[in-house]
Design a protein around this motif. Structure first.
Motif, PDB file in Angstrom:
ATOM      1  N   ALA A  55     -17.884 -11.427 -28.242  1.00 51.93           N
ATOM      2  CA  ALA A  55     -19.153 -10.833 -28.538  1.00 51.93           C
ATOM      3  C   ALA A  55     -20.017 -11.918 -29.257  1.00 51.93           C
ATOM      4  O   ALA A  55     -21.030 -12.062 -29.076  1.00 51.93           O
ATOM      5  N   ILE A  56     -19.253 -12.399 -30.553  1.00 54.83           N
ATOM      6  CA  ILE A  56     -19.841 -13.347 -31.163  1.00 54.83           C
ATOM      7  C   ILE A  56     -20.518 -14.474 -30.534  1.00 54.83           C
ATOM      8  O   ILE A  56     -21.499 -15.160 -30.646  1.00 54.83           O
ATOM      9  N   ARG A  57     -19.286 -15.086 -29.799  1.00 57.61           N
ATOM     10  CA  ARG A  57     -19.672 -16.345 -28.746  1.00 57.61           C
ATOM     11  C   ARG A  57     -20.895 -16.091 -27.858  1.00 57.61           C
ATOM     12  O   ARG A  57     -21.475 -16.887 -27.863  1.00 57.61           O
ATOM     13  N   ALA A  61     -24.368 -18.100 -28.023  1.00 54.75           N
ATOM     14  CA  ALA A  61     -24.959 -18.718 -26.999  1.00 54.75           C
ATOM     15  C   ALA A  61     -26.354 -18.423 -26.702  1.00 54.75           C
ATOM     16  O   ALA A  61     -27.199 -19.252 -26.432  1.00 54.75           O
ATOM     17  N   LYS A  62     -26.658 -16.979 -26.721  1.00 54.45           N
ATOM     18  CA  LYS A  62     -27.940 -16.548 -26.478  1.00 54.45           C
ATOM     19  C   LYS A  62     -29.006 -17.081 -27.548  1.00 54.45           C
ATOM     20  O   LYS A  62     -30.091 -17.423 -27.397  1.00 54.45           O
ATOM     21  N   GLU A  63     -28.796 -17.085 -28.686  1.00 51.58           N
ATOM     22  CA  GLU A  63     -29.333 -17.491 -29.903  1.00 51.58           C
ATOM     23  C   GLU A  63     -29.990 -19.047 -29.542  1.00 51.58           C
ATOM     24  O   GLU A  63     -30.804 -19.475 -29.611  1.00 51.58           O
ATOM     25  N   SER A  67     -33.473 -20.576 -28.868  1.00 54.54           N
ATOM     26  CA  SER A  67     -34.021 -21.373 -30.187  1.00 54.54           C
ATOM     27  C   SER A  67     -34.737 -22.646 -29.474  1.00 54.54           C
ATOM     28  O   SER A  67     -34.207 -23.330 -28.833  1.00 54.54           O
ATOM     29  N   LYS A  68     -35.987 -22.888 -29.945  1.00 51.92           N
ATOM     30  CA  LYS A  68     -36.490 -23.854 -29.541  1.00 51.92           C
ATOM     31  C   LYS A  68     -36.779 -24.999 -30.747  1.00 51.92           C
ATOM     32  O   LYS A  68     -36.831 -26.019 -30.483  1.00 51.92           O
ATOM     33  N   GLU A  69     -36.686 -24.408 -31.832  1.00 53.88           N
ATOM     34  CA  GLU A  69     -36.829 -25.368 -33.019  1.00 53.88           C
ATOM     35  C   GLU A  69     -35.316 -25.468 -33.775  1.00 53.88           C
ATOM     36  O   GLU A  69     -34.434 -24.698 -33.553  1.00 53.88           O
ATOM     37  N   ASP A  70     -35.120 -26.988 -33.787  1.00 53.29           N
ATOM     38  CA  ASP A  70     -33.884 -27.238 -34.564  1.00 53.29           C
ATOM     39  C   ASP A  70     -32.699 -26.945 -33.799  1.00 53.29           C
ATOM     40  O   ASP A  70     -31.658 -26.630 -34.288  1.00 53.29           O
ATOM     41  N   PHE A  71     -32.619 -27.142 -32.422  1.00 53.05           N
ATOM     42  CA  PHE A  71     -31.418 -26.768 -31.608  1.00 53.05           C
ATOM     43  C   PHE A  71     -30.181 -27.509 -31.789  1.00 53.05           C
ATOM     44  O   PHE A  71     -29.214 -26.912 -32.160  1.00 53.05           O
TER      45      PHE A  71
END
Length: 81
Positions: A55-57, A61-63, A67-71
């Motif tokens: 679930a954490i993984r 991954a979704k986050e 994420s568009k900044e600081d990927f």
């Protein structure tokens, strides 16, 4: 650097904490002797742990994908050595 001696009120508080803690330990030991053991190792093959890690993984991954900044920075920080 010098160490000051403990003031009388502070010493009294420490003594009170010590006495209360000792009494609590005695009570807990008596309660423990009256109750059967609680088995915490009943989980089979770490299923709950594995489900939690999955679930954490997935969430991570979704986050990253959202994420568009600081990927790149987030990716590098999250990778374990």
């Amino acid at each position: 650097m010098s160490v000051k001696s403990i003031s009388k009120p502070t010493r009294q508080i420490i003594d009170d904490i010590s006495k209360t803690s000792s009494a609590a330990v005695d009570k807990l030991e008596k309660l423990a002797s009256l109750s059967p053991l609680i088995k915490l190792d009943t989980e089979k093959d770490g299923q709950v742990e594995q489900m939690t890690r999955d679930a954490i993984r997935t969430t991570t991954a979704k986050e990253f994908l959202a994420s568009k900044e600081d990927f790149e920075l987030k990716l590098l920080i999250s990778v374990r050595p």
